[in-house]
Design a protein around this motif. Structure first.
Motif, PDB file in Angstrom:
ATOM      1  N   PHE A   1      43.045  37.253  86.128  1.00 35.80           N
ATOM      2  CA  PHE A   1      42.405  36.521  87.215  1.00 35.80           C
ATOM      3  C   PHE A   1      43.338  36.395  88.415  1.00 35.80           C
ATOM      4  N   LEU A   2      42.757  36.458  89.612  1.00 34.18           N
ATOM      5  CA  LEU A   2      43.515  36.180  90.824  1.00 34.18           C
ATOM      6  C   LEU A   2      43.291  34.725  91.205  1.00 34.18           C
ATOM      7  N   LEU A   3      44.364  33.940  91.108  1.00 32.86           N
ATOM      8  CA  LEU A   3      44.321  32.529  91.482  1.00 32.86           C
ATOM      9  C   LEU A   3      44.791  32.361  92.913  1.00 32.86           C
ATOM     10  N   ALA A   4      44.123  31.486  93.639  1.00 33.09           N
ATOM     11  CA  ALA A   4      44.563  31.131  94.986  1.00 33.09           C
ATOM     12  C   ALA A   4      44.769  29.629  95.058  1.00 33.09           C
ATOM     13  N   SER A   5      45.703  29.216  95.867  1.00 36.49           N
ATOM     14  CA  SER A   5      45.885  27.800  96.146  1.00 36.49           C
ATOM     15  C   SER A   5      44.662  27.292  96.907  1.00 36.49           C
ATOM     16  N   THR A   6      43.992  26.289  96.344  1.00 35.39           N
ATOM     17  CA  THR A   6      42.842  25.710  97.029  1.00 35.39           C
ATOM     18  C   THR A   6      43.258  25.113  98.363  1.00 35.39           C
ATOM     19  N   ASP A   7      44.452  24.536  98.403  1.00 33.70           N
ATOM     20  CA  ASP A   7      44.956  23.995  99.667  1.00 33.70           C
ATOM     21  C   ASP A   7      45.033  25.077 100.735  1.00 33.70           C
ATOM     22  N   LEU A   8      45.520  26.255 100.343  1.00 30.04           N
ATOM     23  CA  LEU A   8      45.614  27.365 101.291  1.00 30.04           C
ATOM     24  C   LEU A   8      44.251  27.696 101.866  1.00 30.04           C
ATOM     25  N   LEU A   9      43.247  27.843 100.992  1.00 30.47           N
ATOM     26  CA  LEU A   9      41.914  28.225 101.447  1.00 30.47           C
ATOM     27  C   LEU A   9      41.313  27.168 102.365  1.00 30.47           C
ATOM     28  N   GLU A  10      41.619  25.905 102.094  1.00 30.25           N
ATOM     29  CA  GLU A  10      41.079  24.839 102.928  1.00 30.25           C
ATOM     30  C   GLU A  10      41.830  24.706 104.248  1.00 30.25           C
ATOM     31  N   GLU A  11      43.071  25.165 104.269  1.00 32.70           N
ATOM     32  CA  GLU A  11      43.839  25.148 105.517  1.00 32.70           C
ATOM     33  C   GLU A  11      43.407  26.274 106.450  1.00 32.70           C
ATOM     34  N   MET A  12      42.861  27.337 105.891  1.00 31.90           N
ATOM     35  CA  MET A  12      42.399  28.470 106.690  1.00 31.90           C
ATOM     36  C   MET A  12      41.095  28.099 107.400  1.00 31.90           C
ATOM     37  N   SER A  13      40.786  28.779 108.482  1.00 28.83           N
ATOM     38  CA  SER A  13      39.472  28.609 109.090  1.00 28.83           C
ATOM     39  C   SER A  13      38.430  29.139 108.105  1.00 28.83           C
ATOM     40  N   GLU A  14      37.206  28.685 108.242  1.00 29.89           N
ATOM     41  CA  GLU A  14      36.151  29.158 107.350  1.00 29.89           C
ATOM     42  C   GLU A  14      35.977  30.672 107.463  1.00 29.89           C
ATOM     43  N   GLN A  15      36.132  31.181 108.672  1.00 29.57           N
ATOM     44  CA  GLN A  15      36.004  32.620 108.869  1.00 29.57           C
ATOM     45  C   GLN A  15      37.096  33.373 108.123  1.00 29.57           C
ATOM     46  N   ASP A  16      38.354  32.930 108.242  1.00 29.07           N
ATOM     47  CA  ASP A  16      39.456  33.631 107.591  1.00 29.07           C
ATOM     48  C   ASP A  16      39.375  33.511 106.076  1.00 29.07           C
ATOM     49  N   ALA A  17      38.949  32.347 105.588  1.00 33.50           N
ATOM     50  CA  ALA A  17      38.789  32.182 104.143  1.00 33.50           C
ATOM     51  C   ALA A  17      37.729  33.142 103.621  1.00 33.50           C
ATOM     52  N   ARG A  18      36.652  33.315 104.383  1.00 26.80           N
ATOM     53  CA  ARG A  18      35.603  34.250 103.980  1.00 26.80           C
ATOM     54  C   ARG A  18      36.107  35.686 104.041  1.00 26.80           C
ATOM     55  N   LEU A  19      36.866  35.999 105.099  1.00 27.39           N
ATOM     56  CA  LEU A  19      37.413  37.350 105.220  1.00 27.39           C
ATOM     57  C   LEU A  19      38.374  37.671 104.084  1.00 27.39           C
ATOM     58  N   LEU A  20      39.167  36.676 103.672  1.00 28.00           N
ATOM     59  CA  LEU A  20      40.081  36.877 102.548  1.00 28.00           C
ATOM     60  C   LEU A  20      39.289  37.198 101.276  1.00 28.00           C
ATOM     61  N   LYS A  21      38.236  36.424 101.024  1.00 28.42           N
ATOM     62  CA  LYS A  21      37.444  36.649  99.814  1.00 28.42           C
ATOM     63  C   LYS A  21      36.735  38.003  99.864  1.00 28.42           C
ATOM     64  N   ASP A  22      36.229  38.359 101.046  1.00 26.66           N
ATOM     65  CA  ASP A  22      35.576  39.667 101.181  1.00 26.66           C
ATOM     66  C   ASP A  22      36.573  40.805 100.950  1.00 26.66           C
ATOM     67  N   ALA A  23      37.775  40.648 101.523  1.00 31.98           N
ATOM     68  CA  ALA A  23      38.810  41.670 101.331  1.00 31.98           C
ATOM     69  C   ALA A  23      39.166  41.786  99.858  1.00 31.98           C
ATOM     70  N   TRP A  24      39.177  40.638  99.185  1.00 32.38           N
ATOM     71  CA  TRP A  24      39.503  40.687  97.752  1.00 32.38           C
ATOM     72  C   TRP A  24      38.391  41.363  96.954  1.00 32.38           C
ATOM     73  N   ASN A  25      37.127  41.050  97.249  1.00 33.27           N
ATOM     74  CA  ASN A  25      36.019  41.662  96.513  1.00 33.27           C
ATOM     75  C   ASN A  25      36.040  43.185  96.656  1.00 33.27           C
ATOM     76  N   GLU A  26      36.348  43.669  97.862  1.00 36.15           N
ATOM     77  CA  GLU A  26      36.461  45.107  98.068  1.00 36.15           C
ATOM     78  C   GLU A  26      37.606  45.688  97.245  1.00 36.15           C
ATOM     79  N   THR A  27      38.727  44.965  97.228  1.00 33.46           N
ATOM     80  CA  THR A  27      39.903  45.421  96.476  1.00 33.46           C
ATOM     81  C   THR A  27      39.599  45.464  94.992  1.00 33.46           C
ATOM     82  N   GLN A  28      38.930  44.420  94.496  1.00 30.90           N
ATOM     83  CA  GLN A  28      38.610  44.333  93.070  1.00 30.90           C
ATOM     84  C   GLN A  28      37.731  45.494  92.632  1.00 30.90           C
ATOM     85  N   SER A  29      36.686  45.794  93.408  1.00 33.57           N
ATOM     86  CA  SER A  29      35.782  46.894  93.051  1.00 33.57           C
ATOM     87  C   SER A  29      36.487  48.245  93.156  1.00 33.57           C
TER      88      SER A  29
END
Length: 367
Positions: A273-301
């Protein structure tokens, strides 16, 4: 930007913590002086800072802890993730990968991500299970048919969304997804395993997990928990008779040198599993947090296809190294494997998750 939580007592001040150290190039000695209460792994992070495994020229470099070596496909994939993240966020975020458990063992790393001292970490399914029993169904023998089935489930928020967010309230950890460990098989030093009878009395290394302990026991072996880093020498010295893992780890760890018999039992499709700090995700803008997750989903597949290719190459290397590869009739082991997985389930929520995962597998196979 989202409003960040106040940091708990004992958590590193971000002005001198490893995130800042990685960005500003603070050395090991500086960190040891500045962080009197910090854990060893956090201090090591400052000392390891380099361009190795890193995206440079970005505003914020995220730290990623990995237990595998630089030769393992997950390392290169994480580097690509950092590049993909930097491109998606126009250089606001990138990443640096720290391999070989250089930031601490997995149990320590989980705590460091929870504290916000490390941004992201790749953690084995059994370690996550030790943190929360709700992840048990994801780690069971027979729950996934193959890695394609596994990846479809991991990208389905209707199945895993609530589960992946379940660690946030108490541990401040968010599961983003992860890397397949591929199908796991048995390998031994003295001879092939054609049936459960061949495992009788053999000491087989397992992870510290009730699932693995029960599985090897039900298959007829003697489950022997041991640190992954100690498996090679234990096989070499005869302390272990065998172990279980995927083809890639078997090759990258050179276990073929001390255990030449590899049996394709396909007893579990594992997951890191890839764990992320929840604090990190909440400190990011909503757009950047979404972009991070999208980038990860592409990487995972993308990693699924990488894993298939690397597995084929690992099998070729095994053949070249004189490994005796056997492929027993699946029906010899399958009933025991499936029954072991199902027998562990008790909580209705676990049974519901298991059934949802199996339904995806049945749909994919056309059943």
């Amino acid at each position: 930007m989202r409003t960040s939580r106040s940091r708990r007592p004992g958590v590193l001040d971000p002005a001198v913590g490893p995130r800042a150290a990685a960005r500003r190039g603070i050395g090991r000695r500086d960190l040891l002086t500045a962080l009197p209460a910090a854990g060893i792994a956090a201090a090591v992070l400052g000392g390891c800072a380099s361009t190795e495994g890193a995206v440079t020229g970005v505003d914020r470099v995220l730290s990623i802890s990995l237990g595998q070596t630089e030769s393992h496909p997950s390392y290169g994939s994480l580097v690509s993730f950092g590049e993909r993240l930097a491109e998606a966020t126009d250089g606001r975020y990138g990443a640096r990968v720290y391999a070989n458990n250089s930031l601490g063992d997995q149990q320590e790393t989980v705590q460091l991500v929870s504290d916000g001292a490390i941004d992201l970490a790749v953690i084995s399914g059994t370690q996550i299970e030790n943190s929360s029993a709700r992840f048990l169904p994801m780690n069971l023998p027979g729950v996934f048919d193959d890695i394609d089935h596994q990846n479809r489930v991991m990208l389905d928020d209707s199945i895993v969304g609530e589960l992946f967010a379940s660690l946030e309230p108490q541990m401040r950890l968010t599961v983003l997804g992860g890397y397949t460990q591929g199908s796991r098989h048995l390998y031994t030093a003295q001879g092939p395993i054609a049936s459960p009878e061949d495992l009788a009395g053999l000491k087989i290394r397992v992870q510290e997990s009730e699932v693995f302990l029960r599985l090897i026991e039900n298959l007829g072996g003697v489950p022997t928990p041991l640190a992954y880093s100690e498996v090679y020498t234990a096989l070499q010295a005869g302390v272990l008779d065998g172990a279980e893992n995927n083809e890639i780890s078997y090759v990258t760890q050179r276990h073929y040198e001390v255990a030449k018999h590899f049996t394709m039992t396909n007893h579990l499709v594992g997951f890191d599993f890839l764990l992320a700090s929840t604090d990190l995700l909440e400190e990011m803008s909503e757009q950047d947090a979404r972009l991070l997750k999208d980038a990860w989903n592409e990487t995972q597949s993308e990693f699924v296809e990488i894993w298939k290719r690397e597995t084929d190459e690992a099998v070729q290397q095994m053949t070249e190294q004189g490994v005796a590869i056997s492929r027993p009739d699946p029906e010899v082991f399958a009933p025991i494997i499936e029954e072991t997985g199902v027998s562990i389930l008790e909580d209705p929520r676990d049974i519901a998750l298991y059934d949802a995962i199996r339904a995806v597998g049945d749909e994919g196979s056309g059943r």
